[in-house]
Scaffold this motif. Structure first.
Motif, PDB file in Angstrom:
ATOM      1  N   LEU A  81       0.817  -1.148  -0.020  1.00  0.00           N
ATOM      2  CA  LEU A  81       0.035  -0.275  -0.085  1.00  0.00           C
ATOM      3  C   LEU A  81       0.803   1.195  -0.081  1.00  0.00           C
ATOM      4  O   LEU A  81       0.615   2.182  -0.772  1.00  0.00           O
ATOM      5  CB  LEU A  81      -0.845   0.227   1.294  1.00  0.00           C
ATOM      6  N   ALA A  82       1.752   1.217   0.756  1.00  0.00           N
ATOM      7  CA  ALA A  82       2.726   2.329   0.846  1.00  0.00           C
ATOM      8  C   ALA A  82       3.327   2.576  -0.491  1.00  0.00           C
ATOM      9  O   ALA A  82       3.527   3.764  -0.893  1.00  0.00           O
ATOM     10  CB  ALA A  82       3.872   2.102   1.914  1.00  0.00           C
ATOM     11  N   HIS A  83       3.704   1.829  -1.327  1.00  0.00           N
ATOM     12  CA  HIS A  83       4.599   1.592  -2.512  1.00  0.00           C
ATOM     13  C   HIS A  83       3.543   2.104  -3.577  1.00  0.00           C
ATOM     14  O   HIS A  83       3.703   2.873  -4.463  1.00  0.00           O
ATOM     15  CB  HIS A  83       5.077   0.581  -2.982  1.00  0.00           C
ATOM     16  N   SER A  84       2.207   1.597  -3.555  1.00  0.00           N
ATOM     17  CA  SER A  84       1.111   1.807  -4.612  1.00  0.00           C
ATOM     18  C   SER A  84       0.807   3.406  -4.349  1.00  0.00           C
ATOM     19  O   SER A  84       0.856   4.029  -5.361  1.00  0.00           O
ATOM     20  CB  SER A  84      -0.053   0.839  -4.654  1.00  0.00           C
ATOM     21  N   ALA A  85       0.600   3.788  -3.130  1.00  0.00           N
ATOM     22  CA  ALA A  85       0.249   5.067  -2.826  1.00  0.00           C
ATOM     23  C   ALA A  85       1.315   6.169  -3.253  1.00  0.00           C
ATOM     24  O   ALA A  85       1.162   7.256  -3.942  1.00  0.00           O
ATOM     25  CB  ALA A  85      -0.057   5.405  -1.302  1.00  0.00           C
ATOM     26  N   ASP A  86       2.645   5.881  -2.984  1.00  0.00           N
ATOM     27  CA  ASP A  86       3.771   6.527  -3.435  1.00  0.00           C
ATOM     28  C   ASP A  86       4.051   6.754  -4.833  1.00  0.00           C
ATOM     29  O   ASP A  86       3.986   8.053  -5.518  1.00  0.00           O
ATOM     30  CB  ASP A  86       5.174   6.053  -2.834  1.00  0.00           C
ATOM     31  N   MET A  87       3.717   5.668  -5.783  1.00  0.00           N
ATOM     32  CA  MET A  87       3.783   5.782  -7.072  1.00  0.00           C
ATOM     33  C   MET A  87       2.564   6.552  -7.677  1.00  0.00           C
ATOM     34  O   MET A  87       2.882   7.530  -8.452  1.00  0.00           O
ATOM     35  CB  MET A  87       3.622   4.399  -7.687  1.00  0.00           C
ATOM     36  N   PHE A  88       1.369   6.501  -6.966  1.00  0.00           N
ATOM     37  CA  PHE A  88       0.430   7.110  -7.534  1.00  0.00           C
ATOM     38  C   PHE A  88       0.520   8.656  -7.220  1.00  0.00           C
ATOM     39  O   PHE A  88       0.375   9.374  -8.186  1.00  0.00           O
ATOM     40  CB  PHE A  88      -0.873   6.610  -6.892  1.00  0.00           C
ATOM     41  N   SER A  97      11.619   3.476  -5.469  1.00  0.00           N
ATOM     42  CA  SER A  97      11.114   4.806  -5.373  1.00  0.00           C
ATOM     43  C   SER A  97      12.108   5.901  -5.673  1.00  0.00           C
ATOM     44  O   SER A  97      13.194   5.875  -5.418  1.00  0.00           O
ATOM     45  CB  SER A  97      10.591   5.056  -3.920  1.00  0.00           C
ATOM     46  N   PRO A  98      11.597   7.117  -5.864  1.00  0.00           N
ATOM     47  CA  PRO A  98      12.364   8.315  -5.877  1.00  0.00           C
ATOM     48  C   PRO A  98      13.484   8.623  -4.637  1.00  0.00           C
ATOM     49  O   PRO A  98      14.472   9.039  -5.207  1.00  0.00           O
ATOM     50  CB  PRO A  98      11.350   9.550  -5.919  1.00  0.00           C
ATOM     51  N   ASP A  99      13.023   8.129  -3.480  1.00  0.00           N
ATOM     52  CA  ASP A  99      14.129   8.118  -2.457  1.00  0.00           C
ATOM     53  C   ASP A  99      15.118   7.253  -2.471  1.00  0.00           C
ATOM     54  O   ASP A  99      15.976   7.136  -1.713  1.00  0.00           O
ATOM     55  CB  ASP A  99      13.285   8.283  -1.019  1.00  0.00           C
ATOM     56  N   GLY A 100      14.832   6.160  -3.386  1.00  0.00           N
ATOM     57  CA  GLY A 100      16.191   5.213  -3.527  1.00  0.00           C
ATOM     58  C   GLY A 100      15.560   3.673  -2.679  1.00  0.00           C
ATOM     59  O   GLY A 100      16.297   2.770  -2.979  1.00  0.00           O
TER      60      GLY A 100
END
Length: 169
Positions: A81-88, A97-100
């Protein structure tokens, strides 16, 4: 008619892969009060994944024999969920992710101490059946779904960004 594009990425630690499909512009805001719920039907997802594992299947040119059923893990779901929300919210589509941070980092952040992990990501799928069917048609995703080393999974969706995390402790 929309074109469908597939792109596969395999990471050393997790045999991670993903599929790229067009984005539905009506995606849900991950910052809403409902963002803590992944908005997926866990029962259907487990049934679809475990049905494939029970039968065995061909992933590309490789046949995978039946594998033990997976169980749902809330920590893996929360990492997904954290990754899907971050990508969205940041409008990107990647395992990094952009933070590596990578899938293993995100999974550990939930308190899940993995021995092995994997991640599938997808975009544009409308429902649980569609995303699992899409992943089973993709050799890299299918390989993750059939990997006997994985014992647990969690899946989450934000808008049409889907993330599936696998793990074993």
């Amino acid at each position: 008619m929309k074109s469908v594009f597939f792109f596969f990425l395999f990471l050393v630690f997790g045999s991670a892969s993903f599929a790229f499909l067009p984005i539905n512009k009506d995606a849900v805001d991950p910052h809403s009060k409902n963002a803590k719920s992944s908005g997926v039907n866990k029962t259907i997802l487990l049934e679809l994944v475990n049905e494939a594992r029970k039968k065995g299947c061909k992933c590309g040119d490789t046949y995978y024999y039946p594998a033990a059923a997976l169980t749902w893990n809330d920590q893996l779901e929360q990492a997904a969920l954290a990754h899907s929300a971050d990508m969205f919210s940041k409008k990107y589509f990647s395992h990094i992710s952009p933070d590596g941070s990578r899938a293993g980092d995100r999974i550990e952040k939930t308190g899940y101490h993995w021995l092995t992990y994997g991640e599938n990501i997808g975009m544009g799928f409308k429902n649980e059946k569609e995303v699992i069917d899409g992943w089973l048609k993709s050799p890299g995703h299918c390989k993750n779904l059939m990997n006997k080393d994985y014992k647990e999974m969690g899946i989450a969706r934000t808008g049409n960004y889907w993330v599936q995390n696998f793990g074993s402790k």
